[in-house]
Scaffold this motif. Structure first.
Motif, PDB file in Angstrom:
ATOM      1  N   PRO A   9       7.191 -15.020  16.363  1.00  0.00           N
ATOM      2  CA  PRO A   9       8.282 -14.112  16.758  1.00  0.00           C
ATOM      3  C   PRO A   9       8.226 -12.757  16.048  1.00  0.00           C
ATOM      4  CG  PRO A   9       9.119 -16.330  16.549  1.00  0.00           C
ATOM      5  CD  PRO A   9       7.680 -16.378  16.089  1.00  0.00           C
ATOM      6  N   ILE A  10       7.947 -12.744  14.741  1.00  0.00           N
ATOM      7  CA  ILE A  10       7.925 -11.455  14.030  1.00  0.00           C
ATOM      8  C   ILE A  10       6.775 -10.592  14.548  1.00  0.00           C
ATOM      9  CG2 ILE A  10       6.516 -12.275  12.064  1.00  0.00           C
ATOM     10  CD1 ILE A  10       9.372 -10.184  11.180  1.00  0.00           C
ATOM     11  N   GLN A  11       5.670 -11.223  14.910  1.00  0.00           N
ATOM     12  CA  GLN A  11       4.536 -10.472  15.460  1.00  0.00           C
ATOM     13  C   GLN A  11       4.866  -9.946  16.855  1.00  0.00           C
ATOM     14  OE1 GLN A  11       1.507 -13.486  15.187  1.00  0.00           O
ATOM     15  NE2 GLN A  11       1.327 -13.283  12.964  1.00  0.00           N
ATOM     16  N   ARG A  12       5.585 -10.738  17.635  1.00  0.00           N
ATOM     17  CA  ARG A  12       5.928 -10.336  19.004  1.00  0.00           C
ATOM     18  C   ARG A  12       6.767  -9.052  19.003  1.00  0.00           C
ATOM     19  NH1 ARG A  12       8.452 -14.963  20.877  1.00  0.00           N
ATOM     20  NH2 ARG A  12       6.409 -15.929  20.774  1.00  0.00           N
ATOM     21  N   TYR A  13       7.618  -8.916  18.000  1.00  0.00           N
ATOM     22  CA  TYR A  13       8.458  -7.715  17.938  1.00  0.00           C
ATOM     23  C   TYR A  13       7.758  -6.558  17.228  1.00  0.00           C
ATOM     24  CZ  TYR A  13      12.431 -10.334  19.691  1.00  0.00           C
ATOM     25  OH  TYR A  13      13.263 -11.068  20.493  1.00  0.00           O
ATOM     26  N   CYS A  14       7.029  -6.865  16.141  1.00  0.00           N
ATOM     27  CA  CYS A  14       6.473  -5.790  15.300  1.00  0.00           C
ATOM     28  C   CYS A  14       5.245  -5.112  15.909  1.00  0.00           C
ATOM     29  CB  CYS A  14       6.089  -6.336  13.926  1.00  0.00           C
ATOM     30  SG  CYS A  14       7.488  -6.669  12.879  1.00  0.00           S
ATOM     31  N   ILE A  15       4.326  -5.894  16.467  1.00  0.00           N
ATOM     32  CA  ILE A  15       3.050  -5.322  16.902  1.00  0.00           C
ATOM     33  C   ILE A  15       3.245  -4.226  17.969  1.00  0.00           C
ATOM     34  CG2 ILE A  15       0.834  -5.839  18.022  1.00  0.00           C
ATOM     35  CD1 ILE A  15       0.853  -8.509  16.443  1.00  0.00           C
ATOM     36  N   PRO A  16       4.042  -4.480  19.024  1.00  0.00           N
ATOM     37  CA  PRO A  16       4.230  -3.398  20.009  1.00  0.00           C
ATOM     38  C   PRO A  16       4.920  -2.179  19.396  1.00  0.00           C
ATOM     39  CG  PRO A  16       4.974  -5.501  20.907  1.00  0.00           C
ATOM     40  CD  PRO A  16       4.711  -5.719  19.448  1.00  0.00           C
ATOM     41  N   ALA A  17       5.901  -2.396  18.517  1.00  0.00           N
ATOM     42  CA  ALA A  17       6.636  -1.277  17.930  1.00  0.00           C
ATOM     43  C   ALA A  17       5.718  -0.407  17.070  1.00  0.00           C
ATOM     44  CB  ALA A  17       7.810  -1.806  17.092  1.00  0.00           C
ATOM     45  N   SER A  28       5.751 -16.942   8.147  1.00  0.00           N
ATOM     46  CA  SER A  28       6.088 -16.656   9.542  1.00  0.00           C
ATOM     47  C   SER A  28       5.104 -15.690  10.195  1.00  0.00           C
ATOM     48  CB  SER A  28       7.519 -16.107   9.627  1.00  0.00           C
ATOM     49  OG  SER A  28       7.637 -14.959   8.820  1.00  0.00           O
ATOM     50  N   GLY A  29       4.087 -15.250   9.456  1.00  0.00           N
ATOM     51  CA  GLY A  29       3.064 -14.384  10.045  1.00  0.00           C
ATOM     52  C   GLY A  29       3.335 -12.898   9.861  1.00  0.00           C
ATOM     53  N   LYS A  30       4.086 -12.542   8.821  1.00  0.00           N
ATOM     54  CA  LYS A  30       4.394 -11.121   8.595  1.00  0.00           C
ATOM     55  C   LYS A  30       3.132 -10.300   8.332  1.00  0.00           C
ATOM     56  CE  LYS A  30       7.287 -11.890   5.225  1.00  0.00           C
ATOM     57  NZ  LYS A  30       7.403 -13.375   5.242  1.00  0.00           N
ATOM     58  N   THR A  31       2.189 -10.890   7.567  1.00  0.00           N
ATOM     59  CA  THR A  31       0.992 -10.128   7.202  1.00  0.00           C
ATOM     60  C   THR A  31       0.255  -9.643   8.451  1.00  0.00           C
ATOM     61  OG1 THR A  31       0.818 -11.508   5.231  1.00  0.00           O
ATOM     62  CG2 THR A  31      -1.101 -10.186   5.798  1.00  0.00           C
ATOM     63  N   ALA A  32       0.008 -10.559   9.391  1.00  0.00           N
ATOM     64  CA  ALA A  32      -0.683 -10.160  10.624  1.00  0.00           C
ATOM     65  C   ALA A  32       0.199  -9.250  11.474  1.00  0.00           C
ATOM     66  CB  ALA A  32      -1.098 -11.395  11.414  1.00  0.00           C
ATOM     67  N   ALA A  33       1.507  -9.375  11.333  1.00  0.00           N
ATOM     68  CA  ALA A  33       2.418  -8.552  12.135  1.00  0.00           C
ATOM     69  C   ALA A  33       2.213  -7.070  11.848  1.00  0.00           C
ATOM     70  CB  ALA A  33       3.868  -8.947  11.866  1.00  0.00           C
ATOM     71  N   TYR A  34       1.858  -6.727  10.588  1.00  0.00           N
ATOM     72  CA  TYR A  34       1.589  -5.301  10.338  1.00  0.00           C
ATOM     73  C   TYR A  34       0.104  -4.984  10.263  1.00  0.00           C
ATOM     74  CZ  TYR A  34       1.295  -6.549   5.302  1.00  0.00           C
ATOM     75  OH  TYR A  34       0.962  -7.105   4.084  1.00  0.00           O
ATOM     76  N   LEU A  35      -0.732  -5.981   9.841  1.00  0.00           N
ATOM     77  CA  LEU A  35      -2.167  -5.665   9.709  1.00  0.00           C
ATOM     78  C   LEU A  35      -2.865  -5.544  11.063  1.00  0.00           C
ATOM     79  CD1 LEU A  35      -3.633  -7.582   6.638  1.00  0.00           C
ATOM     80  CD2 LEU A  35      -3.104  -5.156   6.900  1.00  0.00           C
ATOM     81  N   ILE A  36      -2.490  -6.348  12.038  1.00  0.00           N
ATOM     82  CA  ILE A  36      -3.173  -6.255  13.343  1.00  0.00           C
ATOM     83  C   ILE A  36      -2.978  -4.855  13.958  1.00  0.00           C
ATOM     84  CG2 ILE A  36      -3.136  -7.099  15.738  1.00  0.00           C
ATOM     85  CD1 ILE A  36      -2.766  -9.938  14.545  1.00  0.00           C
ATOM     86  N   PRO A  37      -1.748  -4.342  14.069  1.00  0.00           N
ATOM     87  CA  PRO A  37      -1.627  -2.996  14.648  1.00  0.00           C
ATOM     88  C   PRO A  37      -2.206  -1.900  13.752  1.00  0.00           C
ATOM     89  CG  PRO A  37       0.532  -3.842  13.974  1.00  0.00           C
ATOM     90  CD  PRO A  37      -0.422  -4.976  13.884  1.00  0.00           C
ATOM     91  N   ILE A  38      -2.157  -2.087  12.418  1.00  0.00           N
ATOM     92  CA  ILE A  38      -2.754  -1.081  11.528  1.00  0.00           C
ATOM     93  C   ILE A  38      -4.270  -1.033  11.736  1.00  0.00           C
ATOM     94  CG2 ILE A  38      -3.357  -0.649   9.104  1.00  0.00           C
ATOM     95  CD1 ILE A  38      -0.481  -1.474   8.380  1.00  0.00           C
ATOM     96  N   LEU A  39      -4.923  -2.208  11.732  1.00  0.00           N
ATOM     97  CA  LEU A  39      -6.375  -2.235  11.934  1.00  0.00           C
ATOM     98  C   LEU A  39      -6.732  -1.691  13.316  1.00  0.00           C
ATOM     99  CD1 LEU A  39      -7.238  -5.685  10.309  1.00  0.00           C
ATOM    100  CD2 LEU A  39      -7.700  -3.405   9.393  1.00  0.00           C
ATOM    101  N   ASN A  40      -5.893  -1.982  14.298  1.00  0.00           N
ATOM    102  CA  ASN A  40      -6.119  -1.470  15.645  1.00  0.00           C
ATOM    103  C   ASN A  40      -6.121   0.055  15.647  1.00  0.00           C
ATOM    104  OD1 ASN A  40      -6.423  -1.811  18.474  1.00  0.00           O
ATOM    105  ND2 ASN A  40      -4.259  -1.303  18.729  1.00  0.00           N
ATOM    106  N   LYS A  41      -5.197   0.655  14.892  1.00  0.00           N
ATOM    107  CA  LYS A  41      -5.128   2.113  14.846  1.00  0.00           C
ATOM    108  C   LYS A  41      -6.283   2.711  14.041  1.00  0.00           C
ATOM    109  CE  LYS A  41      -0.160   2.760  15.426  1.00  0.00           C
ATOM    110  NZ  LYS A  41      -0.111   3.946  16.305  1.00  0.00           N
ATOM    111  N   LEU A  42      -6.773   1.988  13.031  1.00  0.00           N
ATOM    112  CA  LEU A  42      -7.832   2.531  12.181  1.00  0.00           C
ATOM    113  C   LEU A  42      -9.220   2.374  12.790  1.00  0.00           C
ATOM    114  CD1 LEU A  42      -6.746   1.415   8.588  1.00  0.00           C
ATOM    115  CD2 LEU A  42      -6.418   3.622   9.702  1.00  0.00           C
ATOM    116  N   MET A  43      -9.365   1.461  13.745  1.00  0.00           N
ATOM    117  CA  MET A  43     -10.695   1.218  14.316  1.00  0.00           C
ATOM    118  C   MET A  43     -11.250   2.498  14.943  1.00  0.00           C
ATOM    119  SD  MET A  43     -10.307  -2.582  15.931  1.00  0.00           S
ATOM    120  CE  MET A  43     -11.960  -2.746  16.551  1.00  0.00           C
TER     121      MET A  43
END
Ligand SMILES: Nc1ncnc2c1ncn2[C@@H]1O[C@H](COP(=O)(O)OP(=O)(O)OP(=O)(O)O)[C@@H](O)[C@H]1O
Length: 87
Positions: free
Chosen positions: A15-23, A38-53
């Motif tokens: 749930p935390i990833q579902r809300y955080c990643i798109p935002a 609850s997966g907070k780490t991936a909730a911010y690291l996935i979109p951050i890594l996506n932007k840095l790629m």
């Protein structure tokens, strides 16, 4: 990015990833709170890594003998409430 997430075995976002990643992908600042595990780490690291790629050149520090102007600057700051969470 999606392929690498799948390779990690993540099939469904928490749930935390579902809300955080798109935002974060839309460029919003996010303050999120959820329980441990609850997966907070991936909730911010996935979109951050996506932007840095694809920005490796911009991230590279200047090197002697290379004419291409490159610079090193922090693009992301992650703040942790304790030393244990940072290491
Ligand atoms: N979407 C997902 N699908 C499956 N597993 C996941 C998913 N997201 C995270 N995990 C796994 O769940 C576990 C807990 O995640 P994580 O440690 O990132 O949670 P957290 O909320 O950041 O915890 P903490 O509050 O302790 O920092 C980890 O093993 C992680 O790999």
């Amino acid at each position: 990015m999606v392929r690498n997430v799948e390779l990690s075995g993540y099939k469904v976002p928490t749930p935390i990833q579902r809300y955080c990643i798109p935002a974060i992908n839309m460029g919003h600042d996010v303050i999120a709170v959820a329980q441990t595990g609850s997966g907070k780490t991936a909730a911010y690291l996935i979109p951050i890594l996506n932007k840095l790629m694809g920005k490796a050149k911009k991230l590279a520090a200047p090197r002697p003998g290379i004419d291409t102007p490159v610079r090193a600057e922090p693009l992301v700051v992650i703040v942790c409430p304790s030393r244990e969470l940072a290491v």
